[in-house]
Design a protein around this motif. Sequence first.
Motif, short mmCIF file in Angstrom:
data_model
loop_
_atom_site.label_atom_id
_atom_site.label_comp_id
_atom_site.label_asym_id
_atom_site.label_seq_id
_atom_site.Cartn_x
_atom_site.Cartn_y
_atom_site.Cartn_z
N ALA B 30 -48.01 -11.77 -50.71
CA ALA B 30 -47.02 -12.13 -49.58
C ALA B 30 -47.21 -11.24 -48.16
CB ALA B 30 -45.89 -11.78 -50.32
N MET B 31 -47.78 -9.98 -48.36
CA MET B 31 -48.01 -9.32 -47.22
C MET B 31 -49.13 -10.01 -46.46
SD MET B 31 -48.37 -5.69 -49.17
CE MET B 31 -49.34 -4.74 -47.75
N ASP B 32 -50.09 -10.43 -47.01
CA ASP B 32 -51.31 -11.00 -46.38
C ASP B 32 -50.93 -12.25 -45.76
OD1 ASP B 32 -52.68 -8.73 -46.92
OD2 ASP B 32 -54.22 -9.62 -48.23
N ALA B 33 -50.02 -13.23 -46.41
CA ALA B 33 -49.49 -14.16 -45.77
C ALA B 33 -48.80 -14.11 -44.51
CB ALA B 33 -48.98 -15.35 -46.91
N ALA B 34 -47.90 -13.25 -44.90
CA ALA B 34 -46.78 -12.94 -43.80
C ALA B 34 -47.55 -12.34 -42.49
CB ALA B 34 -45.83 -11.73 -44.08
N SER B 35 -48.29 -11.25 -42.58
CA SER B 35 -49.18 -10.60 -41.52
C SER B 35 -50.25 -11.72 -40.82
CB SER B 35 -50.04 -9.63 -42.00
OG SER B 35 -51.31 -10.09 -42.59
N SER B 36 -50.49 -12.70 -41.54
CA SER B 36 -51.50 -13.55 -41.04
C SER B 36 -50.72 -14.51 -40.09
CB SER B 36 -52.17 -14.62 -42.09
OG SER B 36 -53.00 -15.59 -41.54
N LEU B 37 -49.71 -14.85 -40.68
CA LEU B 37 -48.64 -16.03 -39.88
C LEU B 37 -48.04 -14.94 -38.57
CD1 LEU B 37 -47.05 -18.45 -39.92
CD2 LEU B 37 -45.35 -17.56 -41.35
N ALA B 38 -47.81 -13.82 -38.80
CA ALA B 38 -47.32 -12.97 -37.62
C ALA B 38 -48.26 -12.82 -36.60
CB ALA B 38 -46.61 -11.70 -38.23
N ARG B 47 -45.80 -4.21 -35.28
CA ARG B 47 -44.65 -4.97 -35.65
C ARG B 47 -45.39 -5.59 -37.12
NH1 ARG B 47 -39.90 -4.58 -34.81
NH2 ARG B 47 -39.13 -6.92 -34.04
N ILE B 48 -46.51 -6.19 -37.02
CA ILE B 48 -47.13 -6.68 -38.15
C ILE B 48 -47.16 -5.49 -39.26
CG2 ILE B 48 -49.10 -7.88 -39.22
CD1 ILE B 48 -49.64 -8.72 -36.27
N ALA B 49 -47.44 -4.26 -39.06
CA ALA B 49 -47.64 -3.15 -39.87
C ALA B 49 -46.12 -2.94 -40.54
CB ALA B 49 -48.14 -2.05 -39.21
N ALA B 50 -45.06 -2.94 -39.66
CA ALA B 50 -43.89 -3.00 -40.32
C ALA B 50 -43.47 -3.92 -41.06
CB ALA B 50 -42.75 -2.87 -39.10
N LEU B 51 -43.90 -5.16 -40.72
CA LEU B 51 -43.50 -6.43 -41.52
C LEU B 51 -44.15 -6.32 -42.77
CD1 LEU B 51 -42.48 -9.50 -41.87
CD2 LEU B 51 -44.69 -10.14 -40.77
N LYS B 52 -45.43 -5.91 -42.98
CA LYS B 52 -46.19 -5.85 -44.26
C LYS B 52 -45.49 -4.91 -45.11
CE LYS B 52 -50.88 -5.74 -44.26
NZ LYS B 52 -52.09 -5.57 -43.99
N THR B 53 -44.95 -3.59 -44.69
CA THR B 53 -44.58 -2.55 -45.52
C THR B 53 -43.22 -3.22 -46.07
OG1 THR B 53 -45.58 -1.03 -44.03
CG2 THR B 53 -43.71 -0.39 -45.59
#
Lengths: 154, 153
Positions: B30-38, B47-53
């Motif tokens: 989920a982290m990698d999918a969300a960060s790739s999308l972001a 912001r991507i680092a915050a999202l991944k966390t």
Amino acid sequence: MTTTRQHIIEISFPSEFGYEVIAREAIATFARCVGFDRDRIDDLKTAVSEACINAIEHGNKKVHGLTIDIVGVYDGNMLQIDIADQGIQQYQVAGAPATIEEKIAGKAPARGMGLLLMTQLADEAHFLPDTNGTRGNRFRLIWRERVETLEPEH
Amino acid sequence: MSNEETAGSKPSEKVIELRLPSRLGYERVAMDAASSLARRMGFEGDRIAALKTAVSEAVTNAIEHGNQHNETMKVVVLLTVRDDELIVSVTDQGSKSIDEAYVSRVPNISEAMQKDDKGGWGIWLIRELMDEVEFTKAPGGGNQVRMVIHLER
């Protein structure tokens, strides 16, 4: 805690170019989680991308509002990934894909290298028969667990 | 990626769905999918680092507390792309509700340092890192956390 031998991941994404990258990254991380090495993950990423692009371009004919559905299953011995479209067009290729030599010789269309590439990158790559009546195309990629063998000493 | 209107979703809205086994480690999917999308949406690195966390914490909570590590249960992650924001919804299948006091509490750092168990910071972290956070009960009965991160252009 309840454990199960089979690990299943499902991904659904919009049938539009660009979104296959997100699915590719998710599947690559899944493969990493179950212990695949970097080389095989690179192969897997390329093959999954190709299969998704085919599904978007040929299966769903780039119609907006449709989805591509992926199911990844790892059972301890192999990783199986099924990519399904909604079958606006049936594009399944019967038999083995044309070889590069046949394409160069003009005996087969120059396009359509993706299928050939996928058969080279995965241990198995083939369409599945339509057994559930959905009319969608389903493409299966399989990577089997490699058994490490020691080189014989001379 | 285009943002044309699609059937079943609001205008300019695209949805990616992930269904993950309740097994620690799979939160990374989920982290990698969300960060790739972001990244593709244009979010900055911090912001991507915050999202991944935040995604990692939410999915880990769903696996550990909601689904109680039952691997036959799924964690469903919906990533909804809008023109100006990314919405991440994480839902478990657990019957055990998250305590309201636990959801809204602010951990005391000095007290936490005295305890052997240093856990319990996840929900506070999610609230700090995301622009909007809401904890609800999913229609199917599980716990659901909805997190929104705004895209500042």
